[in-house]
Design a protein around this motif. Sequence first.
Motif, PDB file in Angstrom:
ATOM      1  N   GLU A  70      -5.656   6.175  -8.898  1.00 51.95           N
ATOM      2  CA  GLU A  70      -5.862   7.263  -9.854  1.00 51.95           C
ATOM      3  C   GLU A  70      -4.552   7.726 -10.482  1.00 51.95           C
ATOM      4  OE1 GLU A  70      -7.316  11.935  -9.941  1.00 51.95           O
ATOM      5  OE2 GLU A  70      -7.846  10.659  -8.240  1.00 51.95           O
ATOM      6  N   LYS A  71      -3.563   8.094  -9.644  1.00 58.24           N
ATOM      7  CA  LYS A  71      -2.352   8.702 -10.180  1.00 58.24           C
ATOM      8  C   LYS A  71      -1.193   7.731 -10.287  1.00 58.24           C
ATOM      9  CE  LYS A  71      -1.161  10.647  -5.616  1.00 58.24           C
ATOM     10  NZ  LYS A  71      -2.358  10.142  -4.920  1.00 58.24           N
ATOM     11  N   SER A  72      -1.401   6.490  -9.848  1.00 60.43           N
ATOM     12  CA  SER A  72      -0.344   5.481  -9.858  1.00 60.43           C
ATOM     13  C   SER A  72       0.879   5.985  -9.114  1.00 60.43           C
ATOM     14  CB  SER A  72       0.049   5.091 -11.292  1.00 60.43           C
ATOM     15  OG  SER A  72       0.764   3.875 -11.288  1.00 60.43           O
ATOM     16  N   GLY A  73       0.629   6.668  -8.003  1.00 62.58           N
ATOM     17  CA  GLY A  73       1.679   7.188  -7.145  1.00 62.58           C
ATOM     18  C   GLY A  73       1.278   7.035  -5.692  1.00 62.58           C
ATOM     19  N   PRO A  74       2.235   7.179  -4.771  1.00 66.20           N
ATOM     20  CA  PRO A  74       1.957   6.924  -3.353  1.00 66.20           C
ATOM     21  C   PRO A  74       1.087   8.005  -2.719  1.00 66.20           C
ATOM     22  CG  PRO A  74       4.179   7.790  -3.616  1.00 66.20           C
ATOM     23  CD  PRO A  74       3.650   7.552  -4.998  1.00 66.20           C
ATOM     24  N   SER A  75       0.349   7.609  -1.698  1.00 67.91           N
ATOM     25  CA  SER A  75      -0.513   8.520  -0.962  1.00 67.91           C
ATOM     26  C   SER A  75      -0.564   8.074   0.487  1.00 67.91           C
ATOM     27  CB  SER A  75      -1.921   8.531  -1.565  1.00 67.91           C
ATOM     28  OG  SER A  75      -2.788   9.343  -0.817  1.00 67.91           O
ATOM     29  N   SER A  76      -0.805   8.994   1.394  1.00 66.92           N
ATOM     30  CA  SER A  76      -0.969   8.632   2.802  1.00 66.92           C
ATOM     31  C   SER A  76      -2.346   8.020   3.013  1.00 66.92           C
ATOM     32  CB  SER A  76      -0.811   9.864   3.689  1.00 66.92           C
ATOM     33  OG  SER A  76      -1.914  10.747   3.525  1.00 66.92           O
ATOM     34  N   LEU A  77      -2.507   7.316   4.132  1.00 67.71           N
ATOM     35  CA  LEU A  77      -3.809   6.742   4.468  1.00 67.71           C
ATOM     36  C   LEU A  77      -4.873   7.826   4.561  1.00 67.71           C
ATOM     37  CD1 LEU A  77      -2.935   4.146   7.275  1.00 67.71           C
ATOM     38  CD2 LEU A  77      -3.665   3.641   4.937  1.00 67.71           C
ATOM     39  N   LEU A  78      -4.500   8.951   5.165  1.00 64.59           N
ATOM     40  CA  LEU A  78      -5.451  10.027   5.378  1.00 64.59           C
ATOM     41  C   LEU A  78      -5.958  10.598   4.058  1.00 64.59           C
ATOM     42  CD1 LEU A  78      -6.654  11.529   7.822  1.00 64.59           C
ATOM     43  CD2 LEU A  78      -4.850  13.234   7.551  1.00 64.59           C
ATOM     44  N   LEU A  79      -5.031  10.847   3.129  1.00 65.15           N
ATOM     45  CA  LEU A  79      -5.431  11.402   1.837  1.00 65.15           C
ATOM     46  C   LEU A  79      -6.206  10.378   1.008  1.00 65.15           C
ATOM     47  CD1 LEU A  79      -2.212  13.397   0.877  1.00 65.15           C
ATOM     48  CD2 LEU A  79      -4.380  14.290   1.745  1.00 65.15           C
ATOM     49  N   ALA A  80      -5.795   9.103   1.085  1.00 64.38           N
ATOM     50  CA  ALA A  80      -6.507   8.066   0.344  1.00 64.38           C
ATOM     51  C   ALA A  80      -7.940   7.925   0.842  1.00 64.38           C
ATOM     52  CB  ALA A  80      -5.771   6.731   0.472  1.00 64.38           C
ATOM     53  N   ALA A  81      -8.114   7.982   2.180  1.00 64.17           N
ATOM     54  CA  ALA A  81      -9.460   7.890   2.750  1.00 64.17           C
ATOM     55  C   ALA A  81     -10.321   9.074   2.302  1.00 64.17           C
ATOM     56  CB  ALA A  81      -9.383   7.835   4.270  1.00 64.17           C
ATOM     57  N   ALA A  82      -9.704  10.250   2.264  1.00 63.39           N
ATOM     58  CA  ALA A  82     -10.448  11.436   1.802  1.00 63.39           C
ATOM     59  C   ALA A  82     -10.866  11.275   0.343  1.00 63.39           C
ATOM     60  CB  ALA A  82      -9.589  12.685   1.976  1.00 63.39           C
TER      61      ALA A  82
END
Length: 300
Positions: free
Chosen positions: A270-282
Amino acid sequence: MNVYDCIVIGGGAAGSAAALTLGRARRNIVIFDDATNRNRVTQESHGYLTRDGITPSEFREIGLKELQAYPSITICNDKVIEVKQDNQNHLFEVSTGQHRYTTETLLLATGIQEEFPLEAIKEYYGKSLFSCPYCDGWEMRDLPLAVIAEDQAFAHHLAKLVFNWSKDLVVFTNGFELSEDVRNDLDRNHIQAYTTKIKRLHGKVGILEHIELEDGTMVARQGGFVIPKFYRSNDLAQQLRCTFDESGAIVTDGTGHTSVEGVYVAGETEKSGPSSLLLAAADGSRAAASINFDLSSKRF
């Protein structure tokens, strides 16, 4: 013609979580995963409650095993190369080159990839050089660390964060100058900064030992953090003519809907930026709930 309720493109944390939610909602779906997840190069993944320290490969295997328990989920280890919208039938066609699939909705969760200021960083990335202090700062605590960033704002920001895990810190800008205010801020915290270009990284089997500058200076470091550039490795959102904002992020309503009806997005895509596994799963779970509600409303 077999028409799926949803096709999920990307089997990382966002895509797998979405697939799980949709499978439990009795949706007939396909999830595509070509094993190019960004975290595959790291030794451990951190910050995901109940899975702290898990290897990316084990995380993926556990996720896929859980998905296999749901008969309406089909897992394809293939790469999607093209997506088309059939406006007449309000469907989407997904192609892997050899096979074509038709679906009522699409979820893009392909993630992003990194581009580094120095090619040599790839040799150390995931072993002693990282991009996220929250993910790997604990393991690097109190070691002699480097911050490598070619942007003053990023260098300053990352130095502030990493300083929490190690006071033995050196900033490298690879040729970019720092303002007097930033230098004073670093000096006040006894953080040395080098603006000379980096010539070479020295180390063994991915473990950093020294950073060599073009003027011959050798700085001993045992690891550190780097600011990469992030990019989407495919143009699927462009093919579907999704709307992007000025920063390159895909415009959504906050629940996964894009500007194209029937197309949803989740995770780093979505944002073309990094995310943690936890936030990505959410993100994946939230987008899947939107998909399921939209399908339910349409057929009610």
